[in-house]
Design an enzyme around this catalytic site. Sequence first.
Site, PDB file in Angstrom:
ATOM      1  N   CYS A 120      36.952  40.102  34.510  1.00  0.00           N
ATOM      2  CA  CYS A 120      37.740  40.352  33.301  1.00  0.00           C
ATOM      3  C   CYS A 120      39.079  41.031  33.572  1.00  0.00           C
ATOM      4  O   CYS A 120      39.949  41.051  32.702  1.00  0.00           O
ATOM      5  CB  CYS A 120      36.929  41.184  32.315  1.00  0.00           C
ATOM      6  SG  CYS A 120      35.380  40.404  31.799  1.00  0.00           S
ATOM      7  N   HIS A 259      41.511  44.592  27.279  1.00  0.00           N
ATOM      8  CA  HIS A 259      40.461  43.593  27.443  1.00  0.00           C
ATOM      9  C   HIS A 259      39.572  43.624  26.205  1.00  0.00           C
ATOM     10  O   HIS A 259      39.128  44.685  25.766  1.00  0.00           O
ATOM     11  CB  HIS A 259      39.641  43.890  28.701  1.00  0.00           C
ATOM     12  CG  HIS A 259      38.405  43.058  28.818  1.00  0.00           C
ATOM     13  ND1 HIS A 259      38.397  41.706  28.570  1.00  0.00           N
ATOM     14  CD2 HIS A 259      37.120  43.397  29.142  1.00  0.00           C
ATOM     15  CE1 HIS A 259      37.174  41.242  28.745  1.00  0.00           C
ATOM     16  NE2 HIS A 259      36.388  42.241  29.089  1.00  0.00           N
ATOM     17  N   ASN A 289      34.334  38.076  23.683  1.00  0.00           N
ATOM     18  CA  ASN A 289      34.813  38.420  25.023  1.00  0.00           C
ATOM     19  C   ASN A 289      35.024  37.137  25.813  1.00  0.00           C
ATOM     20  O   ASN A 289      34.066  36.443  26.148  1.00  0.00           O
ATOM     21  CB  ASN A 289      33.780  39.312  25.710  1.00  0.00           C
ATOM     22  CG  ASN A 289      34.173  39.730  27.112  1.00  0.00           C
ATOM     23  OD1 ASN A 289      35.123  39.204  27.691  1.00  0.00           O
ATOM     24  ND2 ASN A 289      33.428  40.661  27.681  1.00  0.00           N
TER      25      ASN A 289
END
Length: 332
Positions: A120, A259, A289
């Site tokens: 990520c 993020h 996500n």
Amino acid sequence: MKIVMNDNNRGIKIAGIGSFVPPLTVTNEDLAGTLDTSDEWIYSRTGIKTRHYNGGKPNYTMAVEAARGALENANISAAEIDYVIVTTSTPDFLYPITACLVQNAVGAVNAACLDISMACTGFVGGLDVARGLLYSGYNKILFVASECLTLHADFKDRATCVLFGDSAGAVVLERAGKLFASCMKAKGVSPEAPVLYYKMNNMINAPFCENNSDSILPRLQMDGKEVYKFAVDAMPEAAKAACEKAGLGLDEIDLFIPHQANIRIVQTAAKSLGIGMDKVYTNIEKYGNTSSACMPVCLDELNKAGRLKEGMKLCFVGFGAGLTYGAVIIEI
């Protein structure tokens, strides 16, 4: 004497931005039809209402669509690109690398290719790598983040599978006499006790192996409590360090783009930094996500909404499996 490490003459210009979000929308109610969960349970814990699935199509196809959008937005031809970088933790092949697939599809015939695997944190780390390449002699970089996390999700685990979606985002980067500062860090973990992982060799089916079984399939696994504890400390640490390198106060950042892992993580990190959520851009409610792809998708939304203004200072800050984390500050 305090040393401030910034270089206003060695920054980057985002010349073009693009993104691709698959059309298949999956709501919390859809997931509740097959899992022991509900819209209230998911939303209250994550901030997610919907996410998008690529429907079994290859990950690189999303990367190509985002790349084409960025090239069009930059108003340049693919032949002008001299480096293609792709960050992904969900490649369709171990080799060839995804960047080569994108290069071929868009016609970037004069480009070198590189894949980055930082989970990520990939977009943050990729910006740092791209900036280095620009100042080593390359002129135009096509940088794509593309993630198809639904391929890795365990749809029997309600705690993790509800979190993830698929998307891709891309930017065209050039050199510019603007502010740039970065802070990249890692907190390495043992393979015996990983916090977030997808083990590729879970399934052992080679002849003569003691465990000759096809019943153990690879799947994404995560210790949610440990990820939370790490993230709420790591993101503020990285953002503060990047600001110090830039010679900026946190209040001088116009917008933080974190993020998009979990709204609770983002809110806690913002509180730790002493900033209001009005200075933090989130779209996790719509997309969930999407790993390294979430930040450039946010950037494309901001651009299309006319919210990116000349001189704005943006701070991208993220964390990922590894454990990796970091922040990059750029000036629009």
